[in-house]
Scaffold this motif. Sequence first.
Motif, short mmCIF file in Angstrom:
data_model
loop_
_atom_site.label_atom_id
_atom_site.label_comp_id
_atom_site.label_asym_id
_atom_site.label_seq_id
_atom_site.Cartn_x
_atom_site.Cartn_y
_atom_site.Cartn_z
N ALA A 75 0.71 -1.13 -0.09
CA ALA A 75 0.00 0.03 -0.09
C ALA A 75 0.88 1.12 0.00
O ALA A 75 2.10 1.27 0.47
CB ALA A 75 -1.01 -0.07 1.29
N ALA A 76 0.51 2.25 -0.69
CA ALA A 76 1.19 3.66 -0.69
C ALA A 76 1.06 4.04 0.62
O ALA A 76 0.14 4.14 1.38
CB ALA A 76 0.66 4.33 -1.89
N PRO A 77 2.14 4.96 1.03
CA PRO A 77 1.89 5.64 2.46
C PRO A 77 0.97 6.50 2.58
O PRO A 77 0.34 6.55 3.49
CB PRO A 77 3.19 6.41 2.28
N SER A 78 0.31 7.16 1.55
CA SER A 78 -0.97 8.14 1.70
C SER A 78 -2.24 7.12 1.86
O SER A 78 -3.12 7.61 2.94
CB SER A 78 -1.09 8.64 0.57
N ASP A 79 -2.07 6.04 1.49
CA ASP A 79 -3.49 4.95 1.69
C ASP A 79 -3.08 4.70 3.13
O ASP A 79 -4.24 4.34 4.00
CB ASP A 79 -3.50 3.98 0.78
N VAL A 80 -1.75 4.29 3.69
CA VAL A 80 -1.87 3.82 4.98
C VAL A 80 -2.12 4.81 6.09
O VAL A 80 -2.99 4.62 7.02
CB VAL A 80 -0.24 3.38 5.15
#
Length: 282
Positions: A75-80
């Motif tokens: 998962a991308a950090p923004s989604d995390v």
Amino acid sequence: MWHLLEPLHALVYYAPEAFDEAAALGYDTSERWPAYFAWRAAPLGTPGAATTTSAFYSFSPAMVARYVPAAWETAAPSDVLAARLRAVDRTYRAVLGDDAVEDPALAEAAALARRAAGAVVPLGLAGRPLAAANADLPWPEAPHLVLWQAATVLREHRGDGHLAALQAAGLDPVEALVSFAAIGAAPEPVFESRGWSAAEWSAARERLAARGLLDPSGGVTEAGRALRAEVERRTDELAAAPWAALGPDGTARLADLLGGPWLAAIGSGLLPSENTLGIGKV
């Protein structure tokens, strides 16, 4: 203040709601570490294993490499980060209760904690990567999420300072854990969660004994206990600026307001009674 705020931050690493959010992102939730490394490192962007190991300090590099940078392939950090706030929202509503989440007292606590956390920025974040990364995130709107984010900035600010104190004391990552276990912060098996091998642990014990910090049996000496006390004193000193900025009255008021949420977090049974942070013992 750290003892009051740390349980409110740490719920996200143990709550079933947080595991649900991690699973929805695609993380393996049969153990807590894939989500832990994602939740905690995401404010840094997409750090690799070396950067994450440096910032987290006490984890074995080999252990970190099992989860990072693979976390960002899941998962991308923004989604995390978005899922992290959803996890906090769900967890707080489950643990504190909807009435407490909507209580004006919690909103007051959130405002005070945010003032303290906001003070770390003008006061300087040099050498505090995790504090800086979390302080750089946009603030959520809901008071209970503000409270959690403020607690996170403040605990990472303190944690970054703690690493500086450990380095000043000449304690490398595994020596820091061995010496912490020796003073009774938690039993040695609890620290196995940081991934160091038995050989690495034994070698660190020998190095500390050679310095006169442990006795031949691995027990802490007077010098070893004094060094750990100095580490804690220096850690508190390096963490004091936000509370000085909030002032004694504001800090005392926040402490009073945190009593209920703290009791709910501790009473939830989600947090381990023995932990590597020494909550309640140091």
